[in-house]
Design an enzyme around this catalytic site. Structure first.
Site, short mmCIF file in Angstrom:
data_model
loop_
_atom_site.label_atom_id
_atom_site.label_comp_id
_atom_site.label_asym_id
_atom_site.label_seq_id
_atom_site.Cartn_x
_atom_site.Cartn_y
_atom_site.Cartn_z
N ALA A 103 0.87 -1.18 0.00
CA ALA A 103 0.00 0.00 0.00
C ALA A 103 0.90 1.23 0.00
O ALA A 103 2.05 1.17 0.45
CB ALA A 103 -0.88 -0.02 1.24
N GLY A 146 0.80 -5.09 0.81
CA GLY A 146 -0.37 -5.20 -0.08
C GLY A 146 -0.04 -5.86 -1.40
O GLY A 146 -0.91 -6.44 -2.05
N GLU A 149 -0.30 -9.39 -0.76
CA GLU A 149 -1.73 -9.69 -0.53
C GLU A 149 -2.51 -9.73 -1.84
O GLU A 149 -3.38 -10.59 -2.03
CB GLU A 149 -2.32 -8.65 0.43
CG GLU A 149 -1.76 -8.80 1.84
CD GLU A 149 -2.08 -7.64 2.75
OE1 GLU A 149 -1.93 -6.47 2.33
OE2 GLU A 149 -2.49 -7.88 3.89
N GLU A 169 4.73 -5.02 7.19
CA GLU A 169 3.99 -3.95 7.87
C GLU A 169 4.45 -3.73 9.31
O GLU A 169 4.43 -2.62 9.81
CB GLU A 169 2.48 -4.28 7.85
CG GLU A 169 1.82 -4.21 6.49
CD GLU A 169 1.87 -5.50 5.68
OE1 GLU A 169 2.63 -6.43 6.05
OE2 GLU A 169 1.12 -5.59 4.69
#
Ligand code: CAA
Length: 295
Positions: A103, A146, A149, A169
């Site tokens: 992200a 992300g 993911e 993260e």
């Protein structure tokens, strides 16, 4: 009542078992008459029959960091390929340095808890997981946070030999928020997932293959071509049956074994109401390739 009549009735009752959209292959939407106007992705149709949709994440200066606009574009492209009858599979890739580094940290750094809640932050990220058609991730370089993911939302992951997977993260004071603690754990088991999520350590393509996260590893410059080849093979089958098969495999993550076995059996039985099952088995008996019509 003939068996085929019975089967038609069975499939007419399918919406009670699976969403109606799952068995709707009649829409033909043309999105390719004008050049793509996307800012952060590129889309094209690939393969000999141009039946594999390829989406390339294209924000190289930020290692394909997944800003909101990129994710919106990605969702839109997935939806368009998903509704395009000429496309039988989708490949999602990045560039040699990064599939996606997560992200966009700069975009979200100042978010607050209340902003995350009121804006439903990350809730629109599941577009890839919602695709009815098979999505193959072709991962080179970093697939972090992300990025890892989104790769795990795909149905199959092929990796280049220099690819790196990780959920870092924890090192920036947060935790995975788009499936990293859930899909990774289901893919590689608790101990390995826990190690990755709690340390932020990355694993190599080879380790990811060994752990079952990735199905095959190729030289970096071959991985997209191999993913397209895989997409072509999938696209050569009945789209209708492929969708049911994909849905049945995914149920293994969501149901108990007994419920999953029941769902699978009903889907298997329902395939006998399709023209493609009749054609597939007839072609086998007549020793010729099948001609599927997705009906
Ligand atoms: N967000 C925003 N920008 C990012 C980014 C990210 N996730 N990852 C890389 N970039 C940017 C860098 O800021 C840099 O931009 P500038 O040149 O403008 O400074 C550019 O991409 C190149 O990055 P680096 O200079 O850091 O490249 P490097 O080769 O030295 O390091 C890296 C590569 C190890 C991937 C490093 O960039 C990195 O650690 N990135 C962050 C990875 C991360 O923490 N991801 C998780 C994000 S949170 C998340 O994803 C939550 C979720 O579950 C959805």
């Amino acid at each position: 009542m003939t068996p085929s009549h019975f089967s038609r009735i069975l499939i007419s009752k399918l919406p009670k078992i699976i969403p109606k959209s799952t068995i709707n292959f009649t829409s033909t939407i043309k999105y390719y008459s004008t050049p793509s106007t996307y800012q952060f992705i590129k889309v094209e149709k690939s393969g000999e029959k141009k039946n594999v949709g390829v989406i390339t994440l294209d924000r190289p200066k930020a290692l394909n960091a997944l800003c909101q606009d990129l994710v919106t574009e990605l969702n839109e492209a997935i939806q368009k390929f998903d509704s395009d009858n000429s496309v039988g599979a989708i490949v999602l890739t990045g560039n040699e340095r990064a599939f996606a580094a997560g992200a966009d940290i700069k975009e979200m750094a100042d978010n607050t808890f209340s902003k995350n809640i009121t804006s439903a932050f990350l809730e629109h990220w599941s577009g890839v997981a919602k695709a009815r058609k098979p999505v193959i991730a072709a991962v080179n370089g970093y697939a972090l946070g992300g990025g890892c993911e989104i790769a795990m939302m795909c149905d199959i992951i092929y990796a280049g030999d220099k690819a790196k997977f990780g959920q870092p993260e924890i090192a920036i004071g947060t935790i995975p928020g788009a499936g990293g603690t859930q899909r990774l754990t289901r893919a590689i088991g608790k101990s390995k997932a826990m190690e990755m999520v709690l340390t932020g350590n990355q694993i190599t393509a080879e380790e990811a293959e060994k752990a079952g996260l990735v199905s095959k590893v190729f030289p970096a410059d071959k991985v997209v071509a191999e993913a397209v080849k895989l997409g072509e093979k999938i696209a050569s089958h009945s789209q209708l049956t492929v969708t049911l098969a994909k849905e049945a495999v995914n149920k293994a993550y969501e149901m108990t074994l007994q419920e999953g076995l029941h769902f699978e059996k009903r889907m298997f039985q329902a395939t006998f109401s399709t023209d493609d099952q009749k054609e597939g088995m007839k072609a086998f008996i007549e020793k010729r390739p099948p001609k599927f019509t997705n009906q």
